[in-house]
Design a protein around this motif. Structure first.
Motif, PDB file in Angstrom:
ATOM      1  N   ALA A  30       0.829  -1.204   0.000  1.00 54.41           N
ATOM      2  CA  ALA A  30       0.000   0.000   0.000  1.00 54.41           C
ATOM      3  C   ALA A  30       0.863   1.254   0.000  1.00 54.41           C
ATOM      4  O   ALA A  30       0.579   2.226  -0.713  1.00 54.41           O
ATOM      5  CB  ALA A  30      -0.925  -0.003   1.208  1.00 54.41           C
ATOM      6  N   LEU A  38      -4.974   6.005  -3.604  1.00 57.66           N
ATOM      7  CA  LEU A  38      -5.827   6.133  -2.420  1.00 57.66           C
ATOM      8  C   LEU A  38      -6.069   7.590  -2.101  1.00 57.66           C
ATOM      9  O   LEU A  38      -7.217   8.020  -1.881  1.00 57.66           O
ATOM     10  CB  LEU A  38      -5.172   5.430  -1.224  1.00 57.66           C
ATOM     11  CG  LEU A  38      -5.796   5.729   0.153  1.00 57.66           C
ATOM     12  CD1 LEU A  38      -7.247   5.245   0.206  1.00 57.66           C
ATOM     13  CD2 LEU A  38      -4.969   5.106   1.276  1.00 57.66           C
ATOM     14  N   ASN A  42      -9.520   9.879  -2.238  1.00 60.62           N
ATOM     15  CA  ASN A  42      -9.981  10.658  -1.079  1.00 60.62           C
ATOM     16  C   ASN A  42     -10.278  12.107  -1.468  1.00 60.62           C
ATOM     17  O   ASN A  42     -11.297  12.688  -1.068  1.00 60.62           O
ATOM     18  CB  ASN A  42      -8.937  10.622   0.036  1.00 60.62           C
ATOM     19  CG  ASN A  42      -8.978   9.342   0.840  1.00 60.62           C
ATOM     20  OD1 ASN A  42      -9.965   8.606   0.798  1.00 60.62           O
ATOM     21  ND2 ASN A  42      -7.914   9.065   1.573  1.00 60.62           N
ATOM     22  N   PHE A  89      -5.263   2.369   4.830  1.00 57.30           N
ATOM     23  CA  PHE A  89      -6.551   3.062   4.792  1.00 57.30           C
ATOM     24  C   PHE A  89      -6.944   3.535   6.183  1.00 57.30           C
ATOM     25  O   PHE A  89      -7.301   4.708   6.383  1.00 57.30           O
ATOM     26  CB  PHE A  89      -7.632   2.150   4.209  1.00 57.30           C
ATOM     27  CG  PHE A  89      -9.017   2.694   4.396  1.00 57.30           C
ATOM     28  CD1 PHE A  89      -9.536   3.630   3.523  1.00 57.30           C
ATOM     29  CD2 PHE A  89      -9.813   2.278   5.466  1.00 57.30           C
ATOM     30  CE1 PHE A  89     -10.809   4.155   3.707  1.00 57.30           C
ATOM     31  CE2 PHE A  89     -11.090   2.789   5.654  1.00 57.30           C
ATOM     32  CZ  PHE A  89     -11.590   3.730   4.778  1.00 57.30           C
ATOM     33  N   GLU A  93      -7.272   7.272   7.769  1.00 59.75           N
ATOM     34  CA  GLU A  93      -8.517   7.686   8.415  1.00 59.75           C
ATOM     35  C   GLU A  93      -8.262   8.105   9.860  1.00 59.75           C
ATOM     36  O   GLU A  93      -8.844   9.091  10.354  1.00 59.75           O
ATOM     37  CB  GLU A  93      -9.547   6.563   8.356  1.00 59.75           C
ATOM     38  CG  GLU A  93     -10.919   6.983   8.893  1.00 59.75           C
ATOM     39  CD  GLU A  93     -11.961   5.894   8.746  1.00 59.75           C
ATOM     40  OE1 GLU A  93     -12.815   6.006   7.851  1.00 59.75           O
ATOM     41  OE2 GLU A  93     -11.907   4.914   9.544  1.00 59.75           O
ATOM     42  N   HIS A 109     -15.986   8.846   4.608  1.00 60.91           N
ATOM     43  CA  HIS A 109     -16.295   7.527   4.058  1.00 60.91           C
ATOM     44  C   HIS A 109     -17.781   7.389   3.710  1.00 60.91           C
ATOM     45  O   HIS A 109     -18.230   6.307   3.335  1.00 60.91           O
ATOM     46  CB  HIS A 109     -15.881   6.442   5.062  1.00 60.91           C
ATOM     47  CG  HIS A 109     -15.640   5.099   4.434  1.00 60.91           C
ATOM     48  ND1 HIS A 109     -14.774   4.909   3.388  1.00 60.91           N
ATOM     49  CD2 HIS A 109     -16.160   3.869   4.722  1.00 60.91           C
ATOM     50  CE1 HIS A 109     -14.751   3.631   3.056  1.00 60.91           C
ATOM     51  NE2 HIS A 109     -15.596   2.972   3.845  1.00 60.91           N
ATOM     52  N   ARG A 114     -15.020  -0.048   1.358  1.00 58.59           N
ATOM     53  CA  ARG A 114     -13.681  -0.514   0.973  1.00 58.59           C
ATOM     54  C   ARG A 114     -13.732  -1.289  -0.334  1.00 58.59           C
ATOM     55  O   ARG A 114     -12.719  -1.380  -1.043  1.00 58.59           O
ATOM     56  CB  ARG A 114     -13.083  -1.404   2.090  1.00 58.59           C
ATOM     57  CG  ARG A 114     -12.726  -0.691   3.377  1.00 58.59           C
ATOM     58  CD  ARG A 114     -11.621   0.328   3.169  1.00 58.59           C
ATOM     59  NE  ARG A 114     -10.382  -0.301   2.715  1.00 58.59           N
ATOM     60  CZ  ARG A 114      -9.500  -0.888   3.526  1.00 58.59           C
ATOM     61  NH1 ARG A 114      -9.709  -0.919   4.836  1.00 58.59           N
ATOM     62  NH2 ARG A 114      -8.403  -1.416   3.042  1.00 58.59           N
ATOM     63  N   LEU A 117     -13.799   1.294  -3.239  1.00 62.45           N
ATOM     64  CA  LEU A 117     -12.551   2.045  -3.090  1.00 62.45           C
ATOM     65  C   LEU A 117     -11.352   1.226  -3.556  1.00 62.45           C
ATOM     66  O   LEU A 117     -10.520   1.692  -4.351  1.00 62.45           O
ATOM     67  CB  LEU A 117     -12.374   2.472  -1.637  1.00 62.45           C
ATOM     68  CG  LEU A 117     -11.041   3.139  -1.267  1.00 62.45           C
ATOM     69  CD1 LEU A 117     -10.884   4.461  -1.994  1.00 62.45           C
ATOM     70  CD2 LEU A 117     -10.941   3.323   0.241  1.00 62.45           C
ATOM     71  N   ASP A 118     -11.245  -0.002  -3.082  1.00 61.03           N
ATOM     72  CA  ASP A 118     -10.098  -0.834  -3.440  1.00 61.03           C
ATOM     73  C   ASP A 118     -10.052  -1.104  -4.940  1.00 61.03           C
ATOM     74  O   ASP A 118      -8.988  -1.023  -5.571  1.00 61.03           O
ATOM     75  CB  ASP A 118     -10.134  -2.153  -2.674  1.00 61.03           C
ATOM     76  CG  ASP A 118      -9.691  -1.999  -1.225  1.00 61.03           C
ATOM     77  OD1 ASP A 118      -9.131  -0.940  -0.896  1.00 61.03           O
ATOM     78  OD2 ASP A 118      -9.919  -2.922  -0.421  1.00 61.03           O
TER      79      ASP A 118
END
Length: 503
Positions: A30, A38, A42, A89, A93, A109, A114, A117-118
């Motif tokens: 990640a 990511l 966001n 993640f 957060e 969120h 997830r 998002l993923d």
């Protein structure tokens, strides 16, 4: 009856083995591979929530300002996994909540999962490596086209079943390899279209009750459009299997060309010369010229093929749902396939750019192998009025004599004259000069002007077609890049207006 003692689970997450074998590697991936997409998501999600009124203006501004500060910190830098957070993640957060409070920090969120998002992260990362691969592949294709144009008159021996078959030109051969490479590039570009769709807004499975704007999210992230079915958005893996299947085919097809290069550069065949800059010497045998980059291309192509197929086969017999089988671990494994394939393409372009035909070796092999004899049979049909079967029998007799020790380009005329008179019942009208012309490789190639053949006019038309196809692929790449640049600028402007960071 006695009471059974109550068992109390006193363990805490994460288990050290699970942390070491799964969570730590995923955390590392990640940080090094998926952090940028990511944070991009966001930013876009924050903008979209503000524009739709799901977040109040002041809330969105606070979150955007905090996200900008988090990105400017060292949170995204590589670091050991401590287990303080499950993954990156939740670490991001947590950093957001620390800056704006738990309640407001948790609002980012809203309307997403997830799951979507993923998959959006994976699609963004995969699209980037596909674009890089397409760029390298097109560069190699241009090199191949230039080499085909430069060698459109250079005679070589074409082989079938490992044996000399007919003369053609090196340019004709390269044009054939280019035609396949262009198809492979087209397949990968078509697979890119499957990747270029945003799953954001699909949430876990069924979208959300919040009025999210899926099209706006797709646009801000540089996707061509949102995915349609929300279930397929998080369950479908065709965006993974299609590009890796296309990449595997490209490596399979190029591997066949590499195998020919290996054969053609052998001492016994010797029809292709590799530049000294790509030849290594032996540590003990001073006479050796080892074009080992060709061997490296061969094993690298096989390695990339295997890496790509690993990704595809990992999807086999998995359920049609969101699952870890298609996610970070296998995505990172797949990225190695693109890196390896890129090395193959770069090396192939270097080899083809400096290789040249060895005419003397080619002529020697043609003379002994009698591969121009097909045109002799055709010439006898056209110039002597024989049936093809009669011409074939005479040509066959000449081939037998050549195999017995005469060269078709050097001393086969007496055998031809005798075979013609014996089988046709009269002397041939072809004198020795006409015979030599009929069995010459230059004549063999020159008369093959049919569509797709090696004749000069046919080759000129084919090369122009390939140039146009390659140009169209270049134009598509420019279109992709321009659209994504516009999206990046729009996201930067909208997020900057919220965060006060000027993008």
């Amino acid at each position: 009856m006695t009471d059974r003692p109550t068992s109390t689970d006193t363990t805490t997450f994460p288990d050290p083995v699970y942390a070491r074998t799964v969570l730590a590697p995923l955390y590392g991936h990640a940080k090094t591979v998926f952090a940028e997409p990511l944070m991009r998501i966001n930013r876009a999600h924050c903008v979209m929530l503000a524009e739709t009124g799901i977040l109040a203006g002041d809330e969105a501004r606070q979150i955007a300002s905090a996200l900008a500060a988090i990105e400017a910190s060292d949170i995204l830098a590589p670091s050991p996994y401590t287990g303080a957070h499950e993954d990156l993640f939740f670490e991001v957060e947590g950093a957001l909540k620390a800056r704006v409070g738990n309640e407001l920090g948790g609002k980012l969120h809203t309307g997403r999962s997830r799951n979507d998002l993923d998959h959006a992260i994976f699609r963004l990362r995969l699209k980037a490596v596909i674009d890089a691969m397409l760029d390298v592949a097109r560069t190699t294709a241009w090199t191949m086209l230039d080499a085909a144009r430069a060698n459109k008159g250079e005679i070589i021996v074409a082989y079938t079943h490992g044996q000399p078959a007919q003369p053609t030109t090196y340019g004709h051969y390269l044009a054939g390899a280019l035609e396949t490479l262009l198809a492979d590039i087209g397949r990968l570009d078509a697979a890119r279209a499957l990747v270029d769709r945003s799953p954001m807004g699909a949430a876990a499975i069924t979208t959300t009750g919040f009025p999210v704007d899926r099209a706006r999210m797709a646009g801000l992230l540089g996707f061509a459009e949102p995915t349609l079915n929300s279930y397929a958005s998080i369950a479908g893996v065709d965006y993974v299997t299609a590009p890796y299947s296309a990449l595997a085919l490209m490596m399979l097809h190029l591997g066949r060309v590499v195998q020919d290069l290996q054969f053609w550069t052998s001492f016994e065949v010797g029809q292709l010369y590799v530049a000294n800059s790509l030849v290594q010497i032996s540590s003990i045998m001073p006479q050796k010229r080892n074009p080992v980059p060709i061997e490296h291309m061969r094993h690298l192509a096989s390695t990339a093929l295997g890496q790509a197929e690993t990704v595809v086969r990992t999807m086999h017999n998995t359920p049609f749902t969101d699952m870890n089988d298609s996610e970070a671990e296998v995505q990172v494994t797949g990225l190695a396939a693109f890196a390896t394939a890129g090395r193959v393409l770069d090396l192939l372009a270097a080899v083809l750019g400096g290789a040249r035909v060895e005419p003397e070796n080619v002529r020697r092999n043609i003379d002994r192998s009698c591969i121009t004899i097909t045109e002799l049979a055709d010439t006898l049909v056209r110039d002597e009025g024989l049936s093809f079967r009669e011409g074939h029998e005479i040509a066959s007799a000449v081939a037998t004599a050549v195999v017995a020790g005469k060269g078709v380009l050097s001393d086969a005329y007496p055998a031809f004259a005798a075979a013609f008179e014996r089988l046709a019942g009269r002397p041939s009208r072809l004198d020795e000069d006409a015979f030599r012309a009929a069995v010459g490789p230059e004549h063999f190639v020159a008369v093959r002007e049919r569509h797709g053949g090696p004749g000069p006019a046919a080759m000129a038309a084919a090369l122009e077609t390939y140039r146009a196809r390659l140009g169209a692929l270049e134009e598509a790449a420019v279109h992709h890049a321009e659209r994504e640049a516009v999206a990046a600028a729009a996201l930067s402007e909208a997020f900057g207006a919220l965060s006060g960071a000027g993008g």
